[in-house]
Structure formats: structure tokens, C-alpha cells
Write a protein that holds these residues in place. Structure first.
Motif, PDB file in Angstrom:
ATOM      1  N   VAL B 653      47.640 -36.629   8.167  1.00 55.97           N
ATOM      2  CA  VAL B 653      48.486 -37.819   8.141  1.00 55.97           C
ATOM      3  C   VAL B 653      47.675 -39.066   8.481  1.00 55.97           C
ATOM      4  O   VAL B 653      47.698 -40.059   7.749  1.00 55.97           O
ATOM      5  CB  VAL B 653      49.687 -37.644   9.103  1.00 55.97           C
ATOM      6  N   SER B 654      46.914 -38.999   9.595  1.00 56.25           N
ATOM      7  CA  SER B 654      46.164 -40.194   9.993  1.00 56.25           C
ATOM      8  C   SER B 654      45.040 -40.483   9.001  1.00 56.25           C
ATOM      9  O   SER B 654      44.696 -41.641   8.771  1.00 56.25           O
ATOM     10  CB  SER B 654      45.608 -40.037  11.409  1.00 56.25           C
ATOM     11  N   THR B 655      44.481 -39.445   8.370  1.00 61.78           N
ATOM     12  CA  THR B 655      43.431 -39.678   7.381  1.00 61.78           C
ATOM     13  C   THR B 655      43.992 -40.388   6.159  1.00 61.78           C
ATOM     14  O   THR B 655      43.363 -41.302   5.610  1.00 61.78           O
ATOM     15  CB  THR B 655      42.778 -38.350   6.966  1.00 61.78           C
ATOM     16  N   LEU B 656      45.196 -39.987   5.732  1.00 68.37           N
ATOM     17  CA  LEU B 656      45.822 -40.705   4.618  1.00 68.37           C
ATOM     18  C   LEU B 656      46.021 -42.169   5.002  1.00 68.37           C
ATOM     19  O   LEU B 656      45.816 -43.069   4.179  1.00 68.37           O
ATOM     20  CB  LEU B 656      47.167 -40.076   4.260  1.00 68.37           C
ATOM     21  N   GLY B 657      46.391 -42.385   6.271  1.00 67.04           N
ATOM     22  CA  GLY B 657      46.537 -43.755   6.756  1.00 67.04           C
ATOM     23  C   GLY B 657      45.257 -44.533   6.556  1.00 67.04           C
ATOM     24  O   GLY B 657      45.263 -45.674   6.083  1.00 67.04           O
ATOM     25  N   ILE B 658      44.124 -43.886   6.883  1.00 74.86           N
ATOM     26  CA  ILE B 658      42.833 -44.569   6.740  1.00 74.86           C
ATOM     27  C   ILE B 658      42.534 -44.859   5.269  1.00 74.86           C
ATOM     28  O   ILE B 658      42.166 -45.977   4.912  1.00 74.86           O
ATOM     29  CB  ILE B 658      41.698 -43.712   7.354  1.00 74.86           C
ATOM     30  N   VAL B 659      42.710 -43.858   4.406  1.00 76.50           N
ATOM     31  CA  VAL B 659      42.330 -44.095   3.007  1.00 76.50           C
ATOM     32  C   VAL B 659      43.283 -45.054   2.302  1.00 76.50           C
ATOM     33  O   VAL B 659      42.958 -45.572   1.252  1.00 76.50           O
ATOM     34  CB  VAL B 659      42.186 -42.781   2.187  1.00 76.50           C
ATOM     35  N   TYR B 660      44.460 -45.275   2.895  1.00 78.89           N
ATOM     36  CA  TYR B 660      45.326 -46.320   2.340  1.00 78.89           C
ATOM     37  C   TYR B 660      45.099 -47.649   3.046  1.00 78.89           C
ATOM     38  O   TYR B 660      45.880 -48.584   2.907  1.00 78.89           O
ATOM     39  CB  TYR B 660      46.801 -45.903   2.410  1.00 78.89           C
ATOM     40  N   GLY B 661      44.013 -47.726   3.851  1.00 74.35           N
ATOM     41  CA  GLY B 661      43.625 -48.986   4.469  1.00 74.35           C
ATOM     42  C   GLY B 661      44.542 -49.415   5.598  1.00 74.35           C
ATOM     43  O   GLY B 661      44.624 -50.590   5.936  1.00 74.35           O
TER      44      GLY B 661
END
Lengths: 109, 752
Positions: B653-661
Motif C-alpha cells: 500500500v505505502s509503495t503504491l503511494g510512493i509510485v503515485y507520487g
């Protein structure tokens, strides 16, 4: 007993003392363990309970309560307890007035 | 001079471990033989000793506690360890967990047989087997306090005289261990009593004995310097393991009782020997417990009354469900506040560390805060669940209830083809696979244990919930409810749990029939009397498990966390860093401090973080994976998330947050993240996160082994990298296949 063939431990009514007569069939690791847990000829044994779906069984033998599957209990041929068995117990050779009964003489229903 | 060794053996539930703890106090530790996973305990005890020359003084001994056994013919790895130790293969001291042990076998100076006085005859059956071996035996009678509380007396002297070895009453109450210590001190230099002959064999057995004497019997006889008939008795006890060089202990762990039983002649002989030993045990026990009163002993009455409920066809099931609901609730709800607290502390420490490291060393700062501190946190966060699970398990085991649960559950578990004791690990797996895998230790058969270990991570653990929540919120919550009432999200959630259970059961059945082929585990189970668990013993068991986890699995988790950190950090794109710093400097120069400026800075940093991750090894790996993931409906961003979430599933979840900036603080409740995901499109302009992609991703996460902590736990429990790597391999393949079938099947059926 109704039905052909000798009586089996798996077919016994709950709460009735019977005597192990013989092990009918080849020995395997599980059956040897049951012998080592006390199911040898001459031993008084009693089915005390069945699990919710009829299997496994709980038996009382030599002061211990033991759980085994009906499939394993089937190989043990049993006979009715006769007065003489009270003296025989499981130790036919010891002749020392051995304790008898599935609860080692502690409980006689 | 080496330290003398004292070995404790006895039936399961004989009070052996209680006695061991009383003897060794805080010096006890857990060890393994090299190569096998069965544990033994080892500690030191100080014995008072009166030497023959009149001198006095204390002597220190090593005390070993091996698993309980009913017989010297081992039927499980646990029992094999007991037999191995008995016949002179004690692990050498100081090498409990290293592979250097066993170079020189070590014999026990005294073998203490722990005998439960309330089950005298049954326990003496083991003594009857041991008396046929040339062992320096001594008998410690436990539960004598229970016998006395029942108003009975026990004739210790008579028992000692009959068996021909020293006997001491050693109840768990004060003084028991002291009495044993004193007797041990006197017994250290005593020669072993002369072994008894095996029970007189009947005429039918004699020819078999003679026939065998030419073969294994003589080998055993030579190895033990025993007359042939006695060695033959041993043959049925243990000597089948004599190896080619005639050494006894080498192959003991490999005794194949099943094969032995098939040997012609040995079957009948075996039964006769067993019967003869029973006669001996019965004669020894006869009249030793003097009953002054008639009727049922008080202790037996309590057990009978409790079992009238606990094993009742209806009541028993109710109690069972209640007990395991309690366990489950404690694992799920009870551990959460503790885990949150640990996370809070870890974050605080991370912030503290960041503050201490000068800003000119951003990499060191990140290594310490996001690598090391986070890694320690990743380890410690499991402690509450492990402690709670083993607290429950120890209490259930010590009280005698676990055996009842196995009785009630046997039919169900037999149907699944798994060991009855696999129930607890599988259930605990719904909370977390790490403690669950540690709980497989109670399964005696190695193969059944491995099957359970291999399938437990398929059970849907709580770390998958954030992923489920995010996907359901993003793609399913907007769908109209089924039949106007049932939300699609709820149906999907239930379906994921059902899928996980079905996958675990099916996979177990496949492993059982192929790689780890073994028959349905036999069931021969003693229902011990109920006993009140001892707080000290339970605490010891819990602390021991936690310590083992921290030391052995924890180091692996910590190392993997740092590796994963490095993969997400390196190589650094200096241009992005410079551009970010410049942009932030501009914003900070031109805007006054405040919310607007903070938001601008956050956006710049989120954007930079996204590009840095994309540039990192893990990001490139995610990109490289895209061709493999495209048939599942995933793009490279999901690929990066899958790579990063090997740390733990919720990291997805947090990684998706990162890749969505959006920075690294996004959670499954974040509306920004949901909106970004919904807005994301494929190359052809169609939305990326359709219900079909969502379902495919969920199936992937149900089936994939996205958890390095589980990997570390499996490595620790199986003591090799083989099984954890196999597990990662098969689960990843299963996950890919599952997601492929969902996505391609869905497309074929016309969904998008």
C-alpha cells in the motif's frame, strides 16, 4: 455376539469391560504402539467414549485413557469379561493377584 | 575431566520437564541435534556429593531433558531423539545448536527415569524396557503429592527392591528436586545394575530367536558386549539400528519401526516381548500404591467431571469452538495494541536517529532509520503474537486440553489429510504465519510438519487485510450492491478467505501425495489427567520461543530488511536529488512558511521520491517484470509494489503511494491514493484498476508468499534454505497462475 466372526474392540458398547484376546492381523507400527500402550492379550479394556462423529474412540486400559481410531481398534479381538478374568488381569503369568479391570481395579462400575 | 551427564527420560506427561526445570533453574537452554529439528533441553545442576574417601563437596553435572517416549522403538523424530540419547549419543555440551556436535558420543553417567506415580503400571512399562539395557538407571517418582492428596500411600522401598534400582519420590512441590539431587549425588559413581533378561520367550519364539542370532543379533551382541539372548531382546527395542561398522548409536534416529514390524517372525516375537514386559510392569506395580479408602481418587474424579463436559458430543464442540475463538480473538485483537505501540516506538526511535545524524549524510540517516531501525521493528512487531500464541498453547498443552482437542478434531483433520495437531498452526495462520509456523513444532511426524509449514502461509493472514481493503475500496466499493443489499466488497472479501482455505487444503493434499508422501498420520493418544499449568513453566516456554525467534529468525529478518532497503534506495539518481533540492529551495525562498508552502514541498518531495524509486534496483526490477505481469493485468507500478512488499504485504500500500507520487505515508484509507489509482490508465487509455484487475491482484496476494519474515521463520524451523525457497517458488507460481486464470478468463468472458 450377533453377526459372524469374533467380537472386535471397535464394536463394543460404551462402558462394558471386555478382555483382549488376540491381535488379528499383521503388526504394524501403530498396532505395536497400541500393544505397548497396554492392549495385549489378557488385558481388561473398556470403550468409554466416542468422538462426535463416532470416530475415534476413547478407551480405558491399565489405568490410562487412550484415544485410537476405530480402524485400529478393529484388529483387537475381545471376549466378554468372566469372573476368572478378575484374577487374570493382564498378567496371566505373574500369578501375583494382579490388579484387574480397565482402571487397574481402581474403579469398578 | 568432562562434566558428568544426567539424562532424564520418561513417558510424555510424566512431569519430566517440571523436574528438569527444578533441577537446572535458570541455566536451562534449548538445543538441537545437528540436522534435525527436534529440541532437547540442557542445563546444569549442582549436586551435593559425599565422596568415598570421606571428602565432601558439590559436583556440577549437565542435565539433559529429551522428548517423552512410551517405547524404545521410536515412532517419531521426537522419540528417536530420546532413544538416541539413551544409547549414548548425547549432544556434546556447548555445541547445542552448532553442527560440530556428535563427533564424540557422550554417555549419561545416570539415567533418571521419570515415573508418574498416578499412572504407575503404564510408566513402569518403559522401565521394563530400560531394565533390559545396561544403563545406570534411577527412578524419580513424580505426582506422589497427588497420590497422597487422594489419601493413598506409596511404598517407595518396595518398588526399589522389586525393580532393583534406586527410587526416589520427587513431587513437584518443595523438596522433590532436592531429594532427587541428593540421590543423584550419591549415584554418580555407582555401576549400572545388571540388566534383566528380556521376558522369558515362549517355545514359539525360541526358533525365531535362534534364526535371528546369526544375523543382527550377533552384531548387536558384539556392539554391546552382551550375551546373545539379551542382545536379541534389545533387537526389538533398539539394536535394529546397528550400522555396518557395528556401532550402535549411529543410525538410531533412522529406526524404521514399520519395516521392522513387517519382518517375518519378528511380529509374533515382538508381541510376546511386549506382553512379557507388561507382565513385569504389572508385577512391579502390584500393591505399591496402598489404597486406604475405596472409591474413585479425587484427582480422577475431577478429570472425569471436566471431561463429561469437554468431551461431550455437543458440549465438547461448544467448548472447543469457545477455546479457539478465545485464542483467535487474543491473537487478532489482543496483539494489536501492543503491535501499534511497538510501531509507535519504532517510528519515534527512527525519528530520533534521523535527528541525530547530520543532514549532510542522507544515506546514512536513511540506512539507520529506514533500514536498521525499521528492521528491528519488523522483528519485534511479531513478539506480541508469538507470546500470545505460545501462552495459549503452553496452557492448553500443560493442562491436558490439547489432547482432548485432538480427539475432537481428528475426524475433521483426517479428512483434510493433515495431522490433528496441524489445526492450531492453520488457525493461527489467519492472524500471522510467523507464530503459526513456530507452532508446527507440536506435530511429531517430520513430513506432516513440513506439509503444514508449506501451506500455512496460504492461509489469509492479517497483513493481507490492508491490501484487500485498498483494492476493495478502489475498485469494488463503487459497484452497486448485489440484489440491492449485499455489497460486492463483502462478497469479494469472503471469497478471498474461502480461496485461501481451499488453496491451503488442496496444496496440502498434493504435497501429501507427492513430495512429502506419507500415510494419514496414525492416532494413538493418551488423554492425561487435567492438571493446573504452572506459571513458571508457561513463562519459560513463552520466553524460550520469543528468544529463539528474536535470535534466529530475527537476524534473518533484519538482514533482509536492510537488503530490501538498499534495493529501493540504490542506485541514486543524483539529477533527481539535485532538481528536488533546487525546487525546494526555490519554493522556500518565494513562499512564506505555512500550509501552502508545506504542501508544495510535500508534492515536490513525493514526486522526487517516486522518480528515485523508479530509478532504484527494485524499481527497475518492477519494470523488468512488466512483461511477466502484463498477462495478469498488472503494470510496472504494481510490479514495484510486489517487489517492495516482500518486506511485508502491507508495504504494498505505502509503495503504491510512493509510485503515485504521494510520499510514503499513504494508507489503505487514503482518498488521494484511491483517486490516483482510479485515474490511472493503460497505454490504450482504458482504466488500469478495473474490477477484473482488482480481483486478479487480490488473488495474487492471497496465494503469493509476500513475506520475508515467514521465510525467515521457515528457515529457522526447517534448519535449511531448501524448504523456504521451495515455498517462495511454488507460492509465486501458484499466485501467478491464479491471477492469470482470473484475468485472462475474465477477459475471455467479456469483462474488462
Amino acid at each position: 455376539m450377533v453377526g459372524g466372526g469374533p467380537a472386535r474392540l471397535s464394536g463394543q458398547a460404551m462402558g462394558v469391560d471386555v478382555v483382549v484376546d488376540a491381535l488379528d492381523g499383521a503388526l504394524d507400527a501403530t498396532r505395536l504402539r497400541l500393544c505397548e500402550m497396554g492392549l495385549v492379550p489378557g488385558t481388561v479394556v473398556r470403550v468409554t467414549r466416542r468422538a462426535p462423529w463416532g470416530d475415534p474412540l476413547e478407551i480405558a486400559v491399565r489405568g490410562t485413557r487412550l484415544v485410537l481410531r476405530a480402524a485400529d481398534a478393529t484388529v483387537f479381538v475381545v471376549r466378554a469379561l468372566e469372573p476368572a478374568d478378575g484374577d487374570r488381569g493382564a498378567g496371566s503369568g505373574s500369578g501375583s493377584g494382579a490388579e484387574s479391570g480397565a482402571e487397574s481395579g481402581k474403579v469398578r462400575p | 575431566m568432562t562434566t558428568p551427564a544426567v539424562l532424564l527420560v520418561g513417558n510424555p506427561n510424566s512431569g519430566k520437564t517440571t523436574l528438569f526445570n527444578a533441577l537446572t533453574g535458570l541455566s536451562a537452554r534449548v538445543g538441537n541435534y545437528p540436522g534435525i529439528t527436534v529440541e532437547h533441553r540442557q542445563g546444569r545442576a549442582t549436586l551435593p556429593r559425599r565422596a568415598d574417601d570421606g571428602g565432601e563437596g558439590d559436583v556440577v553435572v549437565d542435565v539433559f531433558d529429551v522428548p517423552g517416549t512410551y517405547s524404545l522403538l521410536p515412532r517419531s523424530d521426537d522419540e528417536a531423539v530420546a532413544v538416541r540419547a539413551l544409547l549414548g549419543d548425547l549432544p556434546s555440551s556447548g555445541a547445542s545448536s552448532s553442527a560440530s556436535a556428535s563427533s564424540s558420543a557422550r554417555r549419561a553417567a545416570v539415567v533418571v527415569v521419570v515415573v508418574d506415580a498416578t499412572q504407575l503400571e503404564r510408566n513402569l512399562m518403559l522401565v521394563a524396557q530400560l531394565r533390559e539395557l545396561p544403563l545406570p538407571l534411577l527412578i524419580a517418582l513424580t505426582m506422589t503429592d497427588t497420590v497422597e492428596a487422594d489419601g493413598d500411600r506409596i511404598d517407595v522401598a518396595l518398588l526399589a527392591q522389586r525393580i532393583g534400582v534406586a527410587v526416589v519420590a520427587a513431587p513437584a512441590i518443595a523438596g522433590g528436586a532436592q531429594a532427587l539431587r541428593a540421590l543423584l549425588g550419591r549415584s554418580l559413581d555407582q555401576p549400572a545394575p545388571l540388566p534383566l533378561n528380556p521376558p522369558p520367550s515362549s517355545p514359539t519364539a525360541a526358533p525365531t530367536l535362534l534364526a535371528l542370532a546369526d544375523d543382527d543379533g550377533q552384531k548387536a551382541s558384539r556392539a554391546l558386549a552382551l550375551p546373545a539372548p539379551r542382545a536379541l531382546g534389545l533387537l526389538l527395542a533398539a539394536a535394529v539400528a546397528v550400522d555396518a561398522q557395528g556401532r550402535l548409536p549411529a543410525a538410531l534416529a533412522a529406526i524404521d519401526t514399520a519395516a521392522l514390524c513387517r519382518q517375518p517372525g519378528l511380529s509374533a516375537l515382538g508381541q510376546e516381548l511386549v506382553q512379557g514386559r507388561w507382565q513385569r510392569a504389572q508385577a512391579w506395580a502390584d500393591g505399591v500404591v496402598v489404597r486406604d479408602r475405596g472409591g474413585e481418587p479425587r484427582s480422577a474424579r475431577l478429570t472425569r467431571r471436566l471431561d463429561a463436559v469437554a468431551l461431550h458430543p455437543v458440549g465438547g464442540v461448544v467448548v472447543l469452538v469457545g477455546v479457539f475463538l478465545g485464542l483467535f480473538q487474543a491473537l487478532f485483537a489482543g496483539a494489536t495494541p501492543l503491535m501499534d505501540a511497538i510501531e509507535g516506538v519504532v517510528n519515534a526511535v527512527g525519528a530520533l536517529v534521523s535527528a541525530q545524524v547530520p543532514g549532510s549524510l542522507p544515506l546514512l540517516r536513511s540506512l539507520l532509520a529506514d533500514g536498521v531501525v525499521a528492521g528491528v521493528g519488523n522483528v519485534v512487531v511479531f513478539v506480541p503474537q508469538i507470546a500470545i500464541l505460545f501462552l495459549f498453547l503452553s496452557v492448553l498443552e500443560d493442562s491436558g486440553y490439547l489432547a482432548r482437542a485432538a480427539f475432537l478434531l481428528d475426524r475433521v483433520m483426517k479428512g483434510v489429510g493433515l495431522h490433528g495437531r496441524a489445526f492450531v498452526p492453520l488457525l493461527s495462520g489467519f492472524a500471522c504465519a510467523v507464530p503459526a509456523i513456530m507452532a508446527t513444532r507440536t506435530i511429531e511426524s517430520t513430513k506432516d510438519r513440513l506439509v503444514t509449514i508449506l501451506v500455512t502461509p496460504l492461509v489469509s493472514c492479517s497483513a493481507r487485510l490492508p491490501v484487500y481493503a485498498l483494492m476493495i475500496a478502489t475498485v469494488f466499493s463503487t459497484l452497486p450492491p448485489l440484489w440491492g443489499v449485499v455489497s460486492v466488497g463483502a462478497v469479494v472479501m469472503v471469497a478471498m478467505y474461502a480461496l485461501s482455505l481451499a488453496a491451503a487444503i488442496t496444496t496440502a493434499a498434493i504435497f501429501k501425495r507427492t513430495l512429502l508422501k506419507s500415510p494419514t498420520p496414525p492416532l494413538v493418544l493418551e488423554l492425561p489427567p487435567y492438571r493446573l499449568p504452572r506459571a513458571g513453566q508457561v513463562a519459560r516456554a513463552v520466553l524460550g520461543r520469543v528468544k529463539t525467534f528474536l535470535v534466529e529468525a530475527g537476524t534473518v529478518i533484519l538482514a533482509l530488511t536492510v537488503v530490501l532497503w538498499a534495493l529501493l534506495k540504490f542506485p541514486v539518481d543524483e539529477q533527481v536529488v539535485d532538481a528536488r533540492d533546487a525546487a525546494v529551495a526555490v519554493v522556500e525562498r518565494e513562499l512564506p512558511a505555512g500550509d501552502v508552502r508545506a504542501a508544495r514541498v510535500a508534492r515536490i518531495e513525493g514526486d522526487a521520491q517516486k522518480r528515485l524509486v523508479e530509478h532504484s534496483a527494485a524499481g527497475r526490477f518492477g519494470h523488468a517484470l512488466e512483461p511477466v505481469l502484463r498477462p495478469l493485468g498488472f503494470d510496472w507500478k504494481i510490479g514495484v509494489g510486489i517487489v517492495a512488499s516482500f518486506a511485508a504485504r502491507e508495504v504494498f500500500v505505502s509503495t503504491l503511494g510512493i509510485v503515485y507520487g504521494l510520499g510514503d505515508e499513504a494508507s489503505e484509507d487514503s482518498a488521494d491514493l484511491r483517486d490516483s489509482m482510479r485515474a490511472d490508465v493503460r497505454d490504450d487509455g482504458t482504466p488500469l484498476y478495473t474490477p477484473l484487475t482488482g480481483l486478479s491482484l487480490l488473488v495474487f496476494f492471497v496465494l503469493a508468499m509476500q513475506c520475508m519474515s515467514t521465510l525467515a521463520a521457515v528457515k529457522r524451523e526447517t534448519r535449511s534454505w531448501r524448504w523456504p525457497l521451495l515455498q517462495v517458488g511454488y507460492m509465486t507460481a501458484l499466485a501467478w497462475l491464479g491471477a492469470f486464470v482470473v484475468f485472462q478468463g475474465g477477459r475471455f468472458l467479456g469483462f474488462s
